[in-house]
Design an enzyme around this catalytic site. Sequence first.
Site, PDB file in Angstrom:
ATOM      1  N   ARG A 152       0.874  -1.172   0.000  1.00 60.81           N
ATOM      2  CA  ARG A 152       0.000   0.000   0.000  1.00 60.81           C
ATOM      3  C   ARG A 152       0.911   1.221   0.000  1.00 60.81           C
ATOM      4  NH1 ARG A 152      -2.078  -3.578   3.963  1.00 60.81           N
ATOM      5  NH2 ARG A 152      -4.188  -4.344   3.492  1.00 60.81           N
ATOM      6  N   LYS A 177      -1.937  -2.708   8.007  1.00 60.05           N
ATOM      7  CA  LYS A 177      -3.088  -2.273   8.792  1.00 60.05           C
ATOM      8  C   LYS A 177      -3.117  -2.986  10.140  1.00 60.05           C
ATOM      9  CE  LYS A 177      -6.186  -1.031   4.971  1.00 60.05           C
ATOM     10  NZ  LYS A 177      -7.494  -1.294   4.330  1.00 60.05           N
ATOM     11  N   HIS A 245      -2.669   3.096  -6.122  1.00 61.82           N
ATOM     12  CA  HIS A 245      -3.276   1.868  -5.609  1.00 61.82           C
ATOM     13  C   HIS A 245      -3.486   0.851  -6.727  1.00 61.82           C
ATOM     14  CE1 HIS A 245      -4.862  -0.163  -2.143  1.00 61.82           C
ATOM     15  NE2 HIS A 245      -5.984  -0.476  -2.774  1.00 61.82           N
ATOM     16  N   ARG A 248      -0.687  -1.613  -6.977  1.00 60.61           N
ATOM     17  CA  ARG A 248      -0.817  -2.741  -6.033  1.00 60.61           C
ATOM     18  C   ARG A 248      -1.783  -3.781  -6.597  1.00 60.61           C
ATOM     19  NH1 ARG A 248      -1.228  -4.500  -0.444  1.00 60.61           N
ATOM     20  NH2 ARG A 248      -3.394  -4.767   0.195  1.00 60.61           N
ATOM     21  N   HIS A 271      -3.887  -9.142   3.252  1.00 63.76           N
ATOM     22  CA  HIS A 271      -5.337  -9.204   3.423  1.00 63.76           C
ATOM     23  C   HIS A 271      -5.679 -10.165   4.559  1.00 63.76           C
ATOM     24  CE1 HIS A 271      -6.216  -7.915  -1.018  1.00 63.76           C
ATOM     25  NE2 HIS A 271      -6.014  -6.889  -0.220  1.00 63.76           N
ATOM     26  N   TYR A 280      -9.657 -10.487  -7.326  1.00 70.59           N
ATOM     27  CA  TYR A 280      -8.743 -10.459  -8.459  1.00 70.59           C
ATOM     28  C   TYR A 280      -9.059 -11.548  -9.475  1.00 70.59           C
ATOM     29  CZ  TYR A 280      -6.189  -7.145  -5.670  1.00 70.59           C
ATOM     30  OH  TYR A 280      -5.864  -6.044  -4.928  1.00 70.59           O
TER      31      TYR A 280
END
Length: 301
Positions: A152, A177, A245, A248, A271, A280
Amino acid sequence: MAFQDWLSWHRNEKRSSDKTIEAYAQDIRAFLRFLGEHSGHVITLKSINQLEIRDFRSWLAARSGQNLSKTSTARALSAVRGLFKWMNKQQLINNHVLDILRTPKKTQAIPKALTKGEAQQVMEQSLELQDDTWVGLRDQAVLLLLYGCGLRISEALDLNQEDAPRKGQDFLRVVGKRNKERLVPILPVVCDAIASYQASCPFPTAQGSPLFLGVKGKRLSARIIQLQTQKLRGLLGLPETATPHALRHSFATHLLSNGGDLRAIQELLGHSSLSTTQRYTDVDADELLKVYDKAHPSAQK
């Protein structure tokens, strides 16, 4: 009327914008029209106080039948919730059934990936946009971290000097995150780009200081990279969806199209849920079908 008083409260107390108030007003008027048609009588505070969960579900079903988007319905429900919360607080009604009504899930936007050729052009041209060589090298290193490692933009710009990969290093430690750490394989070309930037950067570096610096010597802002990507879009004729983004997304999509394992890609991206990564598979469906047609034994008959 309570509805008008609520709008005035938004305007005077919450300082909501005119556009927000107008959107709320349209949503509430449409809701009240539905209630009138649904119940067959004039809507009053007394009738609003008597609404049950099934009445709200009927409203949501009616919106669905009108082919309104889930985003639009979620906004309308938010407006109705806000009105009911305000009326309850003002003791105009005592109706809390909306507390148990779930907001419709929004359709997840499918990531927009660049083609392999477009991603390569972005990497190459990013070096040419800046007058100062070290700034161009910086931008290229950042973009390579997004496309070459799937970081990110916040993860790349949060790196400090001690996080920079050393020559021959195979992995990069990334804090994502919720402060979740992961190890990401790093390609030699990415290591070399970071090393070239560090060697040309005019500012002194020390342990704990930011890896990527702006022209004033402070930690680089994501906005700078976003603006540079915007310039690259114009230069290369790329669509508006070509953002930092998107690099990525391109990292994940290109790995998948080359046979990458979905769970491995999940780990690389950081994730927490496999369902997030599974988006995806929709992005690269055409490419996967081409691979199937070319490689699967059944397709050769």
